[in-house]
Structure formats: structure tokens, C-alpha cells
Write an enzyme that holds these catalytic residues in place. Structure first.
Site, PDB file in Angstrom:
ATOM      1  N   VAL A  68       0.807  -1.228   0.000  1.00  0.00           N
ATOM      2  CA  VAL A  68       0.000   0.000   0.000  1.00  0.00           C
ATOM      3  C   VAL A  68       0.839   1.278   0.000  1.00  0.00           C
ATOM      4  CG1 VAL A  68      -2.019  -1.070   1.096  1.00  0.00           C
ATOM      5  CG2 VAL A  68      -0.270   0.030   2.532  1.00  0.00           C
ATOM      6  N   TYR A 167       5.091   4.901  15.300  1.00  0.00           N
ATOM      7  CA  TYR A 167       3.732   4.341  15.205  1.00  0.00           C
ATOM      8  C   TYR A 167       2.688   5.354  15.702  1.00  0.00           C
ATOM      9  CZ  TYR A 167      -0.093   0.936  15.790  1.00  0.00           C
ATOM     10  OH  TYR A 167      -1.293   0.261  15.721  1.00  0.00           O
ATOM     11  N   LYS A 171      -0.426   7.144  13.590  1.00  0.00           N
ATOM     12  CA  LYS A 171      -1.851   7.048  13.920  1.00  0.00           C
ATOM     13  C   LYS A 171      -2.433   8.428  14.257  1.00  0.00           C
ATOM     14  CE  LYS A 171      -2.142   2.578  13.283  1.00  0.00           C
ATOM     15  NZ  LYS A 171      -2.866   2.009  12.139  1.00  0.00           N
TER      16      LYS A 171
HETATM   17  P1  NAD Z   1      -1.337  -7.781  11.654  1.00  0.00           P
HETATM   18  O1  NAD Z   1       0.132  -7.694  11.664  1.00  0.00           O
HETATM   19  O2  NAD Z   1      -1.983  -9.113  11.799  1.00  0.00           O
HETATM   20  O3  NAD Z   1      -1.944  -7.119  10.337  1.00  0.00           O
HETATM   21  C1  NAD Z   1      -1.321  -6.113   9.611  1.00  0.00           C
HETATM   22  C2  NAD Z   1      -1.434  -6.493   8.149  1.00  0.00           C
HETATM   23  O4  NAD Z   1      -0.910  -5.433   7.346  1.00  0.00           O
HETATM   24  C3  NAD Z   1      -0.630  -7.751   7.838  1.00  0.00           C
HETATM   25  O5  NAD Z   1      -1.451  -8.651   7.131  1.00  0.00           O
HETATM   26  C4  NAD Z   1       0.513  -7.238   6.984  1.00  0.00           C
HETATM   27  O6  NAD Z   1       0.958  -8.180   6.015  1.00  0.00           O
HETATM   28  C5  NAD Z   1      -0.148  -6.031   6.324  1.00  0.00           C
HETATM   29  N1  NAD Z   1       0.830  -5.101   5.783  1.00  0.00           N
HETATM   30  C6  NAD Z   1       1.967  -4.646   6.364  1.00  0.00           C
HETATM   31  N2  NAD Z   1       2.612  -3.833   5.521  1.00  0.00           N
HETATM   32  C7  NAD Z   1       1.861  -3.759   4.381  1.00  0.00           C
HETATM   33  C8  NAD Z   1       2.011  -3.096   3.154  1.00  0.00           C
HETATM   34  N3  NAD Z   1       3.065  -2.322   2.905  1.00  0.00           N
HETATM   35  N4  NAD Z   1       1.039  -3.249   2.238  1.00  0.00           N
HETATM   36  C9  NAD Z   1      -0.031  -4.039   2.461  1.00  0.00           C
HETATM   37  N5  NAD Z   1      -0.213  -4.706   3.604  1.00  0.00           N
HETATM   38  C10 NAD Z   1       0.727  -4.568   4.561  1.00  0.00           C
HETATM   39  O7  NAD Z   1      -1.837  -6.799  12.802  1.00  0.00           O
HETATM   40  P2  NAD Z   1      -3.297  -6.217  13.110  1.00  0.00           P
HETATM   41  O8  NAD Z   1      -3.342  -6.025  14.551  1.00  0.00           O
HETATM   42  O9  NAD Z   1      -4.351  -7.003  12.452  1.00  0.00           O
HETATM   43  O10 NAD Z   1      -3.180  -4.775  12.446  1.00  0.00           O
HETATM   44  C11 NAD Z   1      -4.142  -4.266  11.545  1.00  0.00           C
HETATM   45  C12 NAD Z   1      -4.306  -2.775  11.766  1.00  0.00           C
HETATM   46  O11 NAD Z   1      -4.870  -2.557  13.056  1.00  0.00           O
HETATM   47  C13 NAD Z   1      -3.009  -1.975  11.729  1.00  0.00           C
HETATM   48  O12 NAD Z   1      -3.218  -0.747  11.051  1.00  0.00           O
HETATM   49  C14 NAD Z   1      -2.716  -1.733  13.196  1.00  0.00           C
HETATM   50  O13 NAD Z   1      -1.934  -0.577  13.393  1.00  0.00           O
HETATM   51  C15 NAD Z   1      -4.118  -1.590  13.727  1.00  0.00           C
HETATM   52  N6  NAD Z   1      -4.228  -1.782  15.178  1.00  0.00           N
HETATM   53  C16 NAD Z   1      -4.037  -3.004  15.751  1.00  0.00           C
HETATM   54  C17 NAD Z   1      -4.166  -3.134  17.143  1.00  0.00           C
HETATM   55  C18 NAD Z   1      -3.996  -4.454  17.848  1.00  0.00           C
HETATM   56  O14 NAD Z   1      -4.037  -4.473  19.087  1.00  0.00           O
HETATM   57  N7  NAD Z   1      -3.825  -5.571  17.179  1.00  0.00           N
HETATM   58  C19 NAD Z   1      -4.480  -2.028  17.904  1.00  0.00           C
HETATM   59  C20 NAD Z   1      -4.655  -0.800  17.296  1.00  0.00           C
HETATM   60  C21 NAD Z   1      -4.537  -0.693  15.928  1.00  0.00           C
END
Ligand code: NAD
Length: 269
Positions: A68, A167, A171
């Protein structure tokens, strides 16, 4: 009676859909009736597994390899989506990562990677989505809105995070990116909101919940005393993409078991 397929005849792109929150959102949107484009970078198998589940539920799903943070790849993903499904109705701007470091040791590469994926990636995908919404025009038989965008933010859009400045900055940026896009395009009936998860059990924060000690420490930050699961986010994403939430625009919905409630004060300070 509640509509069990509120997203029928709509097409959603979910970025970072091979694991965690993105995968759960893709499956939930499919169950709600949408055809789904699952973007992935590394783990094709995870995206394929989610796509198979969506097809089992009777909807169409394709997987697309797209970083992305790369403009040409994002443009190509939208072109492939339009060629396959005719248009895009929903974007879940979910892809994200962490590269943690004490601030004084943080490299430019760590800073750039996180900002490029978490913030620039959301800009690139949202821009292509809005271009397509405008090109296609309204479809009142499908949705009141011209299109819907959900930006995956974090409680760290408002909670500072030592050791994770890149990070938290990304955000915080997502917050005003989302609100600015929402302000600029509301008159077109393009609806833009953010979801700000707290601690959700996914690969991104595995070390924070993988052992009983780590889990207990994490629960101290969560007044509701439960670590979230990706399905919690999937349900909210479906609601925010459906016409049931048509008057919610430019908002961040925190879904965090109360993590943003200053949990250090829960025992009377
Ligand atoms: P995750 O690591 O399982 O998912 C992140 C996904 O993004 C992965 O599938 C990864 O391959 C993909 N990704 C990374 N770089 C990329 C790129 N350049 N192009 C396309 N895809 C890419 O973790 P998650 O927790 O499911 O995270 C998803 C979103 O939720 C993120 O934006 C994260 O910041 C946000 N988030 C997660 C939490 C949590 O507690 N898990 C909390 C707050 C926010």
C-alpha cells in the site's frame, strides 16, 4: 427485522487482509453480503484462506498482492478491482505495522517504513477509492452513501507511546487525514470514519499477550478486563459500512475495553 446482508451488491477492498484485524474484517464484510478484494503483501495463504471462507458464504473474493505504500501498486489494485467487480463501494484502510525503537536509536529507515505504510498507504488507497466513487456515481439501490472509507487507527492516535514514536505519529496522522477527507467529501455523500482499536490479539502485538505474565500486565491497561479479538473489529466495520450508521461521519470509534479511560486511575488513583 435487521437486515442480515446490509452490504449486499457492494464491493469492499480490505488492505492487509491476510492476518489479524484485516482478515476478520474481510470475512465479516463477506458475511454481510459484500464481494471482497483481499490485499496482502507477505502471506498469500492467509488471504487465500479468508477468501475461501467468503466464497463459502456465497460471495465473491479475490486476493491481490499490493504494497500500500507504492502508488503504482495501489493504482493497479483498484484497476483490477474495477475490472473484476465493476466498482468499489467500501475501503477498509487497514494495513499497518510497527518498527519499535527507543527514540534516540530510531533509524530513518524505521521511521520511514512505518509512516509510509501506516499513513502514506492510507492516503494512497483513500485517494484511489474516492476517485472511483466519483467516477462511478451514486447507486441509491445499493447504499445511501456514494462510498464508505474506514481508516484503521489505534488508541495511540491519542495515547502517547514511549518506544513507538513512529507508530503513534502515524496514527495521530491518520486521525487528521480521516477528518480532513471527511470534511472535504461529505457533500458528495462519501462517508469516512476511523476505528481505533485498543489491544486486539493479533500477530502485531503477539509478545504483549502470548504469556500469562504478559497477558496479566496488558489487562492492567484494560478496565473491561478482556483483550479484544479481531472479530470485535469486524462487527464494528460492518456497522460503519452499512446504511445503519449513515449519520456517523468524520468520527473515530474507540473499541478498546476502556483502554483510553486513563486506567491508572481505576483504583481511585
Ligand atoms: P497484523 O500484523 O496481523 O496485520 C497487519 C497487516 O498489514 C498484515 O497482514 C501485513 O501483512 C499487512 N501489511 C503490512 N505492511 C503492508 C504493506 N506495505 N502493504 C499491504 N499490507 C501490509 O496486525 P493487526 O493487529 O491485524 O493490524 C491491523 C491494523 O490494526 C493496523 O493498522 C494496526 O496498526 C491496527 N491496530 C491493531 C491493534 C492491535 O491491538 N492488534 C491495535 C490498534 C490498531
Amino acid at each position: 427485522m435487521q437486515n442480515s446482508r446490509p452490504l449486499a451488491n457492494q464491493t469492499a477492498i480490505v488492505t492487509g487482509a491476510s492476518s489479524g484485524i484485516g482478515k476478520a474484517c474481510a470475512i465479516a464484510l463477506g458475511a454481510a453480503g459484500a464481494n471482497v478484494v483481499l490485499d496482502f503483501v507477505g502471506d498469500a495463504a492467509g488471504a487465500e484462506e479468508a477468501a475461501a471462507q467468503i466464497r463459502l458464504a456465497g460471495r465473491q473474493a479475490i486476493t491481490v498482492l499490493c504494497d500500500v505504500s507504492q502508488e503504482d501498486q495501489v493504482v493497479a489494485m483498484f484497476q483490477k478491482t474495477v475490472a473484476t467487480f465493476g466498482t468499489v463501494d467500501i475501503l477498509i484502510n487497514n494495513a499497518g505495522l510497527q518498527k519499535d525503537s527507543p527514540f534516540v536509536d530510531m533509524t530513518v529507515a524505521q521511521w520511514d517504513l512505518v509512516l509510509n505504510v501506516n499513513l502514506k498507504g492510507q492516503f494512497l488507497c483513500a485517494r484511489e477509492a474516492i476517485r472511483e466513487f466519483i467516477r462511478r456515481g451514486s447507486r441509491p439501490d445499493v447504499s445511501v452513501a456514494l462510498g464508505k472509507i474506514i481508516c484503521m487507527s489505534s488508541v495511540h492516535e491519542i495515547i502517547p507511546w514511549a518506544g513507538h514514536a513512529n507508530y503513534a505519529a502515524s496514527k495521530g496522522g491518520v486521525d487528521l487525514l480521516m477528518k480532513s477527507i471527511a470534511q472535504e467529501h461529505g457533500h458528495l455523500k462519501i462517508r469516512v470514519n476511523s476505528i481505533a482499536p485498543g489491544a486486539i490479539k493479533t500477530p502485531i502485538n503477539h509478545d504483549a499477550w502470548a504469556t500469562p505474565t504478559a497477558e496479566q500486565n496488558l489487562l492492567k491497561l484494560i478496565p473491561y478486563k478482556r483483550i479484544g479479538v479481531p472479530e470485535d473489529i469486524g462487527k464494528l466495520a460492518v456497522f460503519l459500512c452499512s446504511d445503519d450508521s449513515d449519520y456517523i461521519h468524520g468520527e473515530t470509534i474507540f473499541i478498546d475495553g476502556g483502554m483510553a479511560l486513563y486506567p491508572g486511575f481505576e483504583d481511585n488513583g
